[in-house]
Design an enzyme around this catalytic site. Sequence first.
Site: not given
Length: 215
Positions: A8, A33, A35, A37, A66, A68, A139, A172
């Site tokens: 990540s 990966h 992330d 957000m 991913h 979020m 998660m 994750d």
Amino acid sequence: MNIRIAPSILSADFSKLGSELKKVENAGADLIHVDVMDGHFVPNITIGPVVVKYMRKATKLDLDVHLMIENPAKYVDAFVKAGSDMITVHIETVTFKELVAIARKLKSKGIKLGISLNPATPLVSIKKTLGIVDFVLIMSVNPGFGGQAFMPQAIDKIRQLRLLFNKDIFVDGGINDITAKIVKDAGANVLVAGSYIFGAKNTKSAINNLRRGET
Ligand code: DX5
Ligand code: ZN
């Protein structure tokens, strides 16, 4: 199932993103990966499509994005355009109808779709989606930050999901050499890890430990 390791990038040094990508690529990572957000769905803000676009140029590994974020349906196109190879949305942020539309769009472009669920969200909430997604991302921490402790409630979820789902199960949050073994035993086959990999002195052995640590 063969085990894949997805570092990540959230735990990387963003001042040298290109060399951080090369470092994990050379150490045997299978995918990257990413992330994303938004400060709404989770209490943190990270990166957007413009960064994904430059990451795409800096590695040959698949980018596993991913999301979020609230209203992911609105942003999927931008992340597709930026060069994502896989896109995960949270069940808490989409209607089934939106998910069907996203699935259709991604399929036509050869991009894989994942569904994710927070620790507090029951497995039953994603049951209906299992026929249209390519993978599930479980998660094992509350999303928002790297470096949190693994929540053991994830283990049962993985085990139960494995009984009814034969595609990839990602896990994750809080993955290290100890929790990796537990989640693999439960049926997960793609391990996302941030702080364990980027915090390691020897990146290659960290990745090997996650992949090969005895099961
Ligand atoms: C958490 C993110 C994770 C996180 C994992 O919100 O989705 O991908 O970066 O970091 P570690 O492995 O440090 O828990
Ligand atoms: Zn993540």
